[in-house]
Design a protein around this motif. Structure first.
Motif, PDB file in Angstrom:
ATOM      1  N   UNK A 134       0.817  -1.222   0.000  1.00 37.54           N
ATOM      2  CA  UNK A 134       0.000   0.000   0.000  1.00 37.54           C
ATOM      3  C   UNK A 134       0.848   1.268   0.000  1.00 37.54           C
ATOM      4  N   UNK A 135       2.163   1.122   0.213  1.00 37.68           N
ATOM      5  CA  UNK A 135       3.011   2.314   0.196  1.00 37.68           C
ATOM      6  C   UNK A 135       3.381   2.729  -1.223  1.00 37.68           C
ATOM      7  N   UNK A 136       3.081   1.855  -2.192  1.00 40.81           N
ATOM      8  CA  UNK A 136       3.630   2.091  -3.529  1.00 40.81           C
ATOM      9  C   UNK A 136       2.546   2.372  -4.559  1.00 40.81           C
ATOM     10  N   UNK A 137       2.950   3.055  -5.624  1.00 42.01           N
ATOM     11  CA  UNK A 137       2.049   3.314  -6.754  1.00 42.01           C
ATOM     12  C   UNK A 137       1.715   1.985  -7.437  1.00 42.01           C
ATOM     13  N   UNK A 138       0.721   1.994  -8.299  1.00 39.68           N
ATOM     14  CA  UNK A 138       0.351   0.763  -9.022  1.00 39.68           C
ATOM     15  C   UNK A 138       1.541   0.217  -9.813  1.00 39.68           C
ATOM     16  N   UNK A 145      -5.562  -3.217   5.665  1.00 38.47           N
ATOM     17  CA  UNK A 145      -6.857  -2.592   5.956  1.00 38.47           C
ATOM     18  C   UNK A 145      -7.371  -2.045   4.634  1.00 38.47           C
ATOM     19  N   UNK A 146      -8.662  -2.162   4.404  1.00 35.88           N
ATOM     20  CA  UNK A 146      -9.224  -1.724   3.126  1.00 35.88           C
ATOM     21  C   UNK A 146     -10.041  -0.458   3.303  1.00 35.88           C
ATOM     22  N   UNK A 147      -9.935   0.428   2.330  1.00 33.22           N
ATOM     23  CA  UNK A 147     -10.819   1.595   2.310  1.00 33.22           C
ATOM     24  C   UNK A 147     -12.222   1.078   1.964  1.00 33.22           C
ATOM     25  N   UNK A 148     -13.239   1.451   2.743  1.00 36.86           N
ATOM     26  CA  UNK A 148     -14.580   0.911   2.502  1.00 36.86           C
ATOM     27  C   UNK A 148     -15.195   1.424   1.207  1.00 36.86           C
ATOM     28  N   UNK A 149     -16.048   0.581   0.633  1.00 37.57           N
ATOM     29  CA  UNK A 149     -16.866   1.036  -0.490  1.00 37.57           C
ATOM     30  C   UNK A 149     -17.969   1.932   0.055  1.00 37.57           C
ATOM     31  N   UNK A 165      -5.702   6.427   4.575  1.00 41.40           N
ATOM     32  CA  UNK A 165      -5.299   6.379   3.163  1.00 41.40           C
ATOM     33  C   UNK A 165      -4.673   7.703   2.735  1.00 41.40           C
ATOM     34  N   UNK A 166      -5.195   8.812   3.260  1.00 36.10           N
ATOM     35  CA  UNK A 166      -4.644  10.122   2.892  1.00 36.10           C
ATOM     36  C   UNK A 166      -3.238  10.260   3.470  1.00 36.10           C
ATOM     37  N   UNK A 167      -3.089   9.844   4.735  1.00 36.66           N
ATOM     38  CA  UNK A 167      -1.771   9.958   5.371  1.00 36.66           C
ATOM     39  C   UNK A 167      -0.731   9.169   4.573  1.00 36.66           C
ATOM     40  N   UNK A 168      -1.106   7.949   4.185  1.00 38.83           N
ATOM     41  CA  UNK A 168      -0.165   7.104   3.425  1.00 38.83           C
ATOM     42  C   UNK A 168       0.131   7.771   2.071  1.00 38.83           C
ATOM     43  N   UNK A 169      -0.891   8.329   1.464  1.00 38.77           N
ATOM     44  CA  UNK A 169      -0.726   8.943   0.146  1.00 38.77           C
ATOM     45  C   UNK A 169       0.149  10.191   0.203  1.00 38.77           C
ATOM     46  N   UNK A 170       0.074  10.916   1.319  1.00 43.19           N
ATOM     47  CA  UNK A 170       0.887  12.134   1.474  1.00 43.19           C
ATOM     48  C   UNK A 170       2.347  11.766   1.759  1.00 43.19           C
ATOM     49  N   UNK A 171       2.539  10.658   2.490  1.00 42.83           N
ATOM     50  CA  UNK A 171       3.895  10.331   2.938  1.00 42.83           C
ATOM     51  C   UNK A 171       4.658   9.407   1.994  1.00 42.83           C
ATOM     52  N   UNK A 172       3.979   8.415   1.446  1.00 35.81           N
ATOM     53  CA  UNK A 172       4.721   7.352   0.767  1.00 35.81           C
ATOM     54  C   UNK A 172       4.840   7.605  -0.737  1.00 35.81           C
ATOM     55  N   UNK A 211     -11.351   1.288  15.699  1.00 32.56           N
ATOM     56  CA  UNK A 211     -11.388   2.754  15.658  1.00 32.56           C
ATOM     57  C   UNK A 211     -10.686   3.349  14.454  1.00 32.56           C
ATOM     58  N   UNK A 212     -10.008   2.513  13.671  1.00 28.35           N
ATOM     59  CA  UNK A 212      -9.289   3.040  12.504  1.00 28.35           C
ATOM     60  C   UNK A 212     -10.284   3.382  11.397  1.00 28.35           C
ATOM     61  N   UNK A 213     -10.101   4.563  10.804  1.00 26.70           N
ATOM     62  CA  UNK A 213     -10.896   4.953   9.624  1.00 26.70           C
ATOM     63  C   UNK A 213      -9.964   4.826   8.414  1.00 26.70           C
ATOM     64  N   UNK A 214     -10.074   3.735   7.667  1.00 20.17           N
ATOM     65  CA  UNK A 214      -9.114   3.526   6.569  1.00 20.17           C
ATOM     66  C   UNK A 214      -9.087   4.667   5.547  1.00 20.17           C
ATOM     67  N   UNK A 215     -10.216   5.311   5.327  1.00 26.85           N
ATOM     68  CA  UNK A 215     -10.247   6.409   4.346  1.00 26.85           C
ATOM     69  C   UNK A 215      -9.394   7.587   4.794  1.00 26.85           C
ATOM     70  N   UNK A 216      -9.258   7.787   6.112  1.00 22.44           N
ATOM     71  CA  UNK A 216      -8.405   8.865   6.635  1.00 22.44           C
ATOM     72  C   UNK A 216      -6.940   8.432   6.578  1.00 22.44           C
TER      73      UNK A 216
END
Ligand SMILES: C[S@@+](CC[C@H](N)C(=O)[O-])C[C@H]1O[C@@H](n2cnc3c(N)ncnc32)[C@H](O)[C@@H]1O
Length: 352
Positions: A253-257, A282-286, A303-310, A296-301
């Protein structure tokens, strides 16, 4: 038309105010964790702000603003006389013992990460990785190059693993494989627990900077480090052979496609024809799925952190991961959900 009146204290207005100032809460809890305030309270019991300021070499009056705010959000308890006591939450943030949520918090909020958020508008306009724009290097390299960041990152990952591993091992039988390899396995917490519970052989694969402390950590978990072969290298060059199953937890999940497909091609080359690749993620929900997981984890949130950092990654939906793996020559066999935000997506090789 929706009224934009400033008067009523609607839930929407409260939410907007909370969103506006959530960064203040993050900074208060970060600085208190980093100063070791929660360690001091855990070790010594309740303290006056004067005593905490002295112990942390900080300005008493400025520190008081922060500690009072933390009491208002129930991270600390404030008593008369500017005395602060620990709470269940502050105990979770202690960082002078085993890997804790405090290490995860410090990793996610450390200044280099914060710098990435500051350049978000520019990064969005340019379509580049915010962390790299702000720091001139990737997040992994940044951590490997800075001792405190590396130590905190490794402990943050170990905390995440420790908090999810029992739930995973209860529902996924790794005993069916003679040898399991964890690719990007950090300090080896996951593979150590797999070997301990199921008696199979283990291989840990990560970069040398991270794997160097693995034997000590694996021993501390009560597992003989000799039960786990430690291999180091770069997943983009090759993945070691010898395992019937590869696990990858919060790694792809840290990497581009594009990068992920190269990693998956190397995993495929390393596996036997009847091998399995198990994505632990962990999966972002549909749209129709709950937005918050049991832990308590919100995967959609996240996901942004991972996208900003990785480097171009981000947590994805089940469907997106399935499409990515299928495009790389894997076939989805099943998805196993745990009691926390982690799921196991098991793939076989569709073709050579
Ligand atoms: C997000 S962490 C996940 C660690 C672990 N799987 C977990 O869930 O706790 C990603 C891991 O991948 C490792 N890694 C990053 N780039 C790598 C590369 N090119 N080759 C091998 N490992 C790499 C990092 O050192 C780190 O331990």
């Amino acid at each position: 038309m929706v009224s934009t009146s400033t008067n009523p204290n609607t839930e929407a207005k409260k939410r907007a105010f909370d969103l506006m100032l959530t960064f203040v809460k993050s900074q208060c809890v970060y600085v208190a964790t980093r100063l070791g305030i929660f360690d001091l309270l855990n070790d010594r019991g309740e303290q006056t702000v004067e005593s905490l300021a002295q112990a942390t070499n900080t300005d008493t009056e400025r520190l008081y603003f922060i500690l009072r705010a933390l009491a208002h959000v129930e991270v600390l308890a404030e008593k008369p006389g500017r005395v602060f006591a620990p709470t269940e939450t502050s105990t979770l943030l202690v960082t002078n013992q085993e890997p804790s949520v405090g290490h995860l918090l410090m990793h996610l909020i450390e200044p280099a990460q914060w710098d990435a958020w500051k350049v978000l508008p520019e990064a969005l306009a340019k379509g580049v990785v915010p962390f790299e724009l702000a720091n001139n290097k990737g997040v992994y390299q940044y951590c490997y190059d800075n001792e405190w960041s590396k130590d905190t990152f490794i402990k943050a990952m170990s905390f995440l693993t420790n908090s999810q591993v029992d739930g995973l091992l209860d529902v996924y039988d790794f005993g069916q494989y003679e040898t399991v390899m964890d690719v990007g396995g950090g300090q080896g917490g996951l593979i150590a627990n797999i070997v301990k519970r199921y008696g199979c052989k283990g291989i840990l694969f990560d970069v040398p900077d991270v794997a160097e402390t693995a034997p000590e950590y694996i021993s501390s978990l009560g597992v003989n480090p000799k039960a786990i072969e430690i291999k180091t290298g770069n997943v983009f060059e090759s993945v070691p052979t010898g395992a019937k199953a590869i696990v990858m937890k919060h790694f792809i999940s840290a990497w581009s496609d594009e990068d992920a497909m190269q990693i998956l091609a190397n995993c495929k080359a390393a596996l036997p024809d009847d091998g399995k690749l198990i994505l632990l993620q962990s999966f972002v929900p549909d749209l129709d799925e709950p937005k918050t997981e049991a832990d308590g984890i919100m995967p959609g949130i996240f996901a942004v952190q991972i996208n900003v950092a990785t480097p171009g990654g981000g947590w994805r939906t089940k469907k997106q991961f399935q499409e990515l793996f299928e495009a790389s020559g894997f076939k989805l066999e099943r998805i196993v959900k745990t009691d926390n935000s982690l799921s196991a997506m098991e793939f076989s090789l569709a073709s050579r």
